[in-house]
Design a protein around this motif. Sequence first.
Motif, PDB file in Angstrom:
ATOM      1  N   ILE A  91       0.841  -1.205   0.000  1.00 40.69           N
ATOM      2  CA  ILE A  91       0.000   0.000   0.000  1.00 40.69           C
ATOM      3  C   ILE A  91       0.869   1.246   0.000  1.00 40.69           C
ATOM      4  N   GLU A  92       1.925   1.237   0.804  1.00 38.26           N
ATOM      5  CA  GLU A  92       2.818   2.387   0.911  1.00 38.26           C
ATOM      6  C   GLU A  92       3.476   2.731  -0.433  1.00 38.26           C
ATOM      7  N   LYS A  93       3.729   1.731  -1.265  1.00 39.08           N
ATOM      8  CA  LYS A  93       4.368   1.947  -2.574  1.00 39.08           C
ATOM      9  C   LYS A  93       3.427   2.620  -3.577  1.00 39.08           C
ATOM     10  N   LEU A  94       2.134   2.596  -3.311  1.00 35.93           N
ATOM     11  CA  LEU A  94       1.166   3.155  -4.247  1.00 35.93           C
ATOM     12  C   LEU A  94       1.148   4.676  -4.164  1.00 35.93           C
ATOM     13  N   ASP A  95       0.675   5.298  -5.231  1.00 34.93           N
ATOM     14  CA  ASP A  95       0.587   6.749  -5.281  1.00 34.93           C
ATOM     15  C   ASP A  95      -0.849   7.224  -5.101  1.00 34.93           C
ATOM     16  N   GLY A  96      -0.987   8.402  -4.571  1.00 32.25           N
ATOM     17  CA  GLY A  96      -2.238   9.140  -4.532  1.00 32.25           C
ATOM     18  C   GLY A  96      -3.506   8.367  -4.266  1.00 32.25           C
ATOM     19  N   ALA A  97      -4.401   8.397  -5.260  1.00 29.28           N
ATOM     20  CA  ALA A  97      -5.716   7.781  -5.126  1.00 29.28           C
ATOM     21  C   ALA A  97      -5.627   6.277  -4.899  1.00 29.28           C
ATOM     22  N   ASP A  98      -4.695   5.605  -5.569  1.00 24.57           N
ATOM     23  CA  ASP A  98      -4.533   4.160  -5.384  1.00 24.57           C
ATOM     24  C   ASP A  98      -4.208   3.840  -3.923  1.00 24.57           C
ATOM     25  N   GLN A  99      -3.300   4.608  -3.346  1.00 28.24           N
ATOM     26  CA  GLN A  99      -2.903   4.378  -1.958  1.00 28.24           C
ATOM     27  C   GLN A  99      -4.078   4.623  -1.014  1.00 28.24           C
ATOM     28  N   LYS A 100      -4.798   5.691  -1.243  1.00 28.17           N
ATOM     29  CA  LYS A 100      -5.948   6.030  -0.388  1.00 28.17           C
ATOM     30  C   LYS A 100      -7.021   4.940  -0.467  1.00 28.17           C
ATOM     31  N   LEU A 101      -7.308   4.472  -1.678  1.00 24.51           N
ATOM     32  CA  LEU A 101      -8.307   3.408  -1.846  1.00 24.51           C
ATOM     33  C   LEU A 101      -7.862   2.115  -1.171  1.00 24.51           C
ATOM     34  N   ALA A 102      -6.626   1.707  -1.415  1.00 23.28           N
ATOM     35  CA  ALA A 102      -6.123   0.455  -0.844  1.00 23.28           C
ATOM     36  C   ALA A 102      -6.102   0.524   0.677  1.00 23.28           C
ATOM     37  N   LYS A 103      -5.669   1.634   1.234  1.00 20.69           N
ATOM     38  CA  LYS A 103      -5.634   1.803   2.692  1.00 20.69           C
ATOM     39  C   LYS A 103      -7.054   1.766   3.250  1.00 20.69           C
ATOM     40  N   GLY A 104      -7.986   2.438   2.576  1.00 17.67           N
ATOM     41  CA  GLY A 104      -9.374   2.446   3.037  1.00 17.67           C
ATOM     42  C   GLY A 104      -9.994   1.059   3.017  1.00 17.67           C
ATOM     43  N   VAL A 105      -9.757   0.313   1.942  1.00 17.41           N
ATOM     44  CA  VAL A 105     -10.292  -1.051   1.858  1.00 17.41           C
ATOM     45  C   VAL A 105      -9.636  -1.918   2.934  1.00 17.41           C
ATOM     46  N   HIS A 106      -8.328  -1.779   3.103  1.00 18.29           N
ATOM     47  CA  HIS A 106      -7.624  -2.543   4.140  1.00 18.29           C
ATOM     48  C   HIS A 106      -8.257  -2.285   5.515  1.00 18.29           C
ATOM     49  N   ASP A 107      -8.500  -1.028   5.829  1.00 16.17           N
ATOM     50  CA  ASP A 107      -9.097  -0.683   7.120  1.00 16.17           C
ATOM     51  C   ASP A 107     -10.474  -1.315   7.279  1.00 16.17           C
ATOM     52  N   ILE A 108     -11.271  -1.283   6.220  1.00 18.64           N
ATOM     53  CA  ILE A 108     -12.603  -1.893   6.270  1.00 18.64           C
ATOM     54  C   ILE A 108     -12.500  -3.395   6.496  1.00 18.64           C
ATOM     55  N   VAL A 109     -11.641  -4.059   5.728  1.00 18.34           N
ATOM     56  CA  VAL A 109     -11.496  -5.513   5.858  1.00 18.34           C
ATOM     57  C   VAL A 109     -11.050  -5.874   7.268  1.00 18.34           C
ATOM     58  N   MET A 110     -10.076  -5.164   7.797  1.00 17.85           N
ATOM     59  CA  MET A 110      -9.570  -5.487   9.129  1.00 17.85           C
ATOM     60  C   MET A 110     -10.624  -5.241  10.208  1.00 17.85           C
ATOM     61  N   GLU A 111     -11.514  -4.286   9.960  1.00 17.83           N
ATOM     62  CA  GLU A 111     -12.573  -4.004  10.930  1.00 17.83           C
ATOM     63  C   GLU A 111     -13.696  -5.039  10.877  1.00 17.83           C
ATOM     64  N   VAL A 112     -14.169  -5.379   9.667  1.00 17.43           N
ATOM     65  CA  VAL A 112     -15.347  -6.252   9.557  1.00 17.43           C
ATOM     66  C   VAL A 112     -15.012  -7.726   9.394  1.00 17.43           C
ATOM     67  N   ALA A 113     -13.782  -8.033   9.038  1.00 24.96           N
ATOM     68  CA  ALA A 113     -13.380  -9.439   8.873  1.00 24.96           C
ATOM     69  C   ALA A 113     -11.972  -9.640   9.429  1.00 24.96           C
ATOM     70  N   PRO A 114     -11.795  -9.394  10.729  1.00 23.90           N
ATOM     71  CA  PRO A 114     -10.453  -9.496  11.305  1.00 23.90           C
ATOM     72  C   PRO A 114      -9.865 -10.901  11.245  1.00 23.90           C
ATOM     73  N   HIS A 115     -10.697 -11.894  10.951  1.00 22.16           N
ATOM     74  CA  HIS A 115     -10.192 -13.264  10.815  1.00 22.16           C
ATOM     75  C   HIS A 115      -9.456 -13.478   9.495  1.00 22.16           C
ATOM     76  N   LEU A 116      -9.642 -12.565   8.532  1.00 23.38           N
ATOM     77  CA  LEU A 116      -8.880 -12.672   7.286  1.00 23.38           C
ATOM     78  C   LEU A 116      -7.443 -12.233   7.544  1.00 23.38           C
ATOM     79  N   VAL A 117      -6.525 -12.887   6.865  1.00 24.21           N
ATOM     80  CA  VAL A 117      -5.104 -12.618   7.056  1.00 24.21           C
ATOM     81  C   VAL A 117      -4.596 -11.770   5.893  1.00 24.21           C
ATOM     82  N   PRO A 118      -4.007 -10.612   6.190  1.00 25.12           N
ATOM     83  CA  PRO A 118      -3.423  -9.805   5.117  1.00 25.12           C
ATOM     84  C   PRO A 118      -2.345 -10.611   4.391  1.00 25.12           C
TER      85      PRO A 118
END
Length: 143
Positions: free
Chosen positions: A41-68
């Motif tokens: 995620i850190e390697k991504l630029d601008g909008a891509d980074q923001k989207l990936a970070k946002g999705v990551h946060d959602i997944v970790m909140e609603v499905a913490p049993h999933l493994v990154p």
Amino acid sequence: MADGLSKDERDAVRERAKELRAQEKAGKNREAGLKAVLEAIEKLDGADQKLAKGVHDIVMEVAPHLVPKTYYGMPGWANEDGKIVAFVQPASKFKTRYSTLGFEQPAQLDDGDMWPSAFALLKLTPETKKRITELVKRAAPTA
């Protein structure tokens, strides 16, 4: 090169091979997977980074049993068997006009004889966050 893979496709295959070697070495280490996803995620630029970070946060909140876990160099989240359930394909990955939120075979999105398994994603709004939350909850229900 009409018959073979494009440069982007060859790069993705090389990235995946490297990723698989690292994952083999780390085993099912959640921390190693989290570190790899956050680095991707850190390697991504601008909008891509923001989207990936946002999705990551959602997944970790609603499905913490999933493994990154990275998936062809992209942020992804796997089930307890190590199979990717969901991933984000940044627009920059293949120079497309939108990022993609994708779901693989283990996702529980089945809806009759036909259902979507990928969604174009331009930005995170309250509406898209709500939809992503619903999709992740359906894709990866807790046991």
